[in-house]
Design a protein around this motif. Sequence first.
Motif: not given
Length: 169
Positions: A118, A126-127, A147-148, A150-151
């Motif tokens: 990030y 960041v989520p 989260e996945s 955003y990652r």
Amino acid sequence: MKYISLLLLLLLSMPSFSCDCKMVKDLMEVQKHEFTYSDLVFIGEVVHSDINSGTYQLKIVELFKGKSKSKFICVTAGTCSPLPEKEDGFWLVYANILDVGTIRVDGCGLSRSFRFPYTQSSESPVPPPPRPTKDLMMDELKGLIIESEYRNKALQVLKEEIELLRKGK
């Protein structure tokens, strides 16, 4: 009571340091700026990290800008600089040379690990935490999915940035 007052006075009078990184609006513009004003730009692998001394060592895997006399380079972490651990693996690094074999990485810059890719960018935030409900397992699963996503987006931005750096070689 006298000692407690003295201790509080000392603690309150000590200067405090914090990092105030600005959110980036135009990532491409910042990438150009970071590349232009960095002495070294490379992909490095963390080979040693010493949290106590605030230093770590990177092995240069792929060099995009600058020259280094050694494949291994020592990084001195400043107040806002990142301090990776060996488990962090590979990093994209934008750095300035301090001495022969020693560099400084700006904590508010675009240097980042592949494990946590990030940036301080509106394109790669960041989520956010998931909204709580009564079903804690579903909350956790929703959080992992967010989260996945955003990652994956952050990894795509990192991949595109490395492709641009490779084209500029």
